[in-house]
Design an enzyme around this catalytic site. Structure first.
Site, mmCIF file in Angstrom:
data_model
loop_
_atom_site.group_PDB
_atom_site.id
_atom_site.type_symbol
_atom_site.label_atom_id
_atom_site.label_comp_id
_atom_site.label_asym_id
_atom_site.label_seq_id
_atom_site.Cartn_x
_atom_site.Cartn_y
_atom_site.Cartn_z
ATOM 1 N N CYS A 286 7.592 -11.208 19.962
ATOM 2 C CA CYS A 286 6.525 -10.369 20.520
ATOM 3 C C CYS A 286 6.006 -10.839 21.870
ATOM 4 C CB CYS A 286 5.373 -10.236 19.520
ATOM 5 S SG CYS A 286 4.427 -11.742 19.262
ATOM 6 N N CYS B 52 12.491 -12.978 -6.554
ATOM 7 C CA CYS B 52 12.015 -12.793 -7.921
ATOM 8 C C CYS B 52 13.176 -12.820 -8.908
ATOM 9 C CB CYS B 52 11.301 -11.458 -8.060
ATOM 10 S SG CYS B 52 9.855 -11.298 -7.022
ATOM 11 N N ARG C 275 -11.585 13.603 -4.373
ATOM 12 C CA ARG C 275 -12.287 12.322 -4.445
ATOM 13 C C ARG C 275 -12.083 11.479 -3.187
ATOM 14 N NH1 ARG C 275 -13.582 15.476 -7.917
ATOM 15 N NH2 ARG C 275 -14.401 14.882 -9.955
ATOM 16 N N ASN D 250 13.181 -10.848 0.897
ATOM 17 C CA ASN D 250 13.951 -11.892 1.576
ATOM 18 C C ASN D 250 13.584 -11.942 3.062
ATOM 19 O OD1 ASN D 250 16.280 -10.537 3.305
ATOM 20 N ND2 ASN D 250 15.964 -9.317 1.445
ATOM 21 N N ASP E 217 16.154 1.457 -0.255
ATOM 22 C CA ASP E 217 16.533 0.377 -1.177
ATOM 23 C C ASP E 217 17.997 0.586 -1.555
ATOM 24 O OD1 ASP E 217 14.548 -1.485 -3.424
ATOM 25 O OD2 ASP E 217 16.751 -1.483 -3.427
HETATM 26 ZN ZN ZN Z 1 5.210 -12.776 17.391
#
Ligand code: ZN
Length: 251
Positions: A246, A186, A11, A128, A59
């Site tokens: 960045c 949460c 599919r 977090n 995790d």
């Molecule tokens: Zn940035």
């Protein structure tokens, strides 16, 4: 692909935008999923069902009874087990033909850098800001696309930060590291169960598109969901020229 794989992925193969070529790209791809909770469960399950050949789950938590209301990769029988291992078992039940690595650990910056460098796409499914920023820094440094999702209460958001484009913002352009945001997990604030499914599934969709190079990603856009009134808002997000993460990575 063998006959079984042609059937399993038929599919997707039927879609002109994917076809055999796109499915081959998924089978050859490696996705890194940070967090095997509410977002990581549906995101990783769709990556597995869609045939992403290598998935690494990270995790350091264990399955708790309070997780089962929304973290659909886990089961009642697995309460107390490591989440990464539990999710790995679910993914392999869906698709035993793929390779899934479960890392039951909190990764430091060096380990994270190595994991990100080895991945084709990274999904931030954590809850977090400290981890989100660490994942973002690693993705900018290694120039790997980052699919970011977040859900709290009845609100969700999802975006893509793609450092390969040059003009696109990173996560820190949008949420500066030195700005104090309310870090509400949460675990303390509550979350409407299906919203992590909605946002996690969108993260999987964006990751699959990035891996196959089809369509237009959410890079440069932030989608925000008000689940209580079921309204989506899409806002354009630009690069911060003074972003400490960045700004030095201009192509
Ligand atoms: Zn940035």
């Amino acid at each position: 692909m063998n006959d079984s794989q042609l059937l399993r992925y038929s599919r997707h193969i039927l879609l002109d935008e994917i076809g055999i070529e796109g499915q081959h790209k998924l089978l050859a791809a490696h996705a890194l999923v940070i967090g095997a909770g509410g977002l990581g469960s549906p995101a990783a399950m769709y990556l597995a069902s869609a045939g992403v050949g290598r998935i690494t789950l990270v995790d350091d938590d264990t399955v708790d009874l309070t997780n089962l209301q929304r973290q659909i990769a886990h089961t009642t029988e697995r309460v107390g087990q490591p989440k990464a291992e539990s999710a790995r078992a679910t993914l392999l039940q869906i698709n035993p033909e793929i390779s899934v690595t479960a890392l039951n650990q909190r990764v430091d910056d060096a380990r994270l850098a190595a994991l990100v460098a080895d991945a084709d796409v990274v999904l931030d499914c954590t809850d977090n800001f400290a981890t989100r920023h660490a994942v973002n820094r690693a993705c900018v440094a290694a120039r790997k696309p980052l699919v970011s999702g977040a859900v709290i209460r009845f609100d969700g958001q999802v975006s893509v930060f793609d450092p390969r484009g040059g003009a696109q913002p990173c996560y820190s352009c949008l949420f500066p590291q030195d700005q104090r945001f309310e870090d509400v997990a949460c675990s303390t604030m509550g979350v409407f169960a299906p919203l992590v499914g909605v946002v996690g599934a969108m993260q999987a969709a964006e990751a699959l598109k990035l891996l196959m190079g089809v369509g237009a990603s959410l890079a440069g856009r932030l989608m925000m969901l008000d689940g209580l009134h079921m309204e989506w808002t899409s806002i354009g997000v630009g690069r911060n020229g003074a972003c400490p993460v960045c700004a030095d990575h201009t192509i």
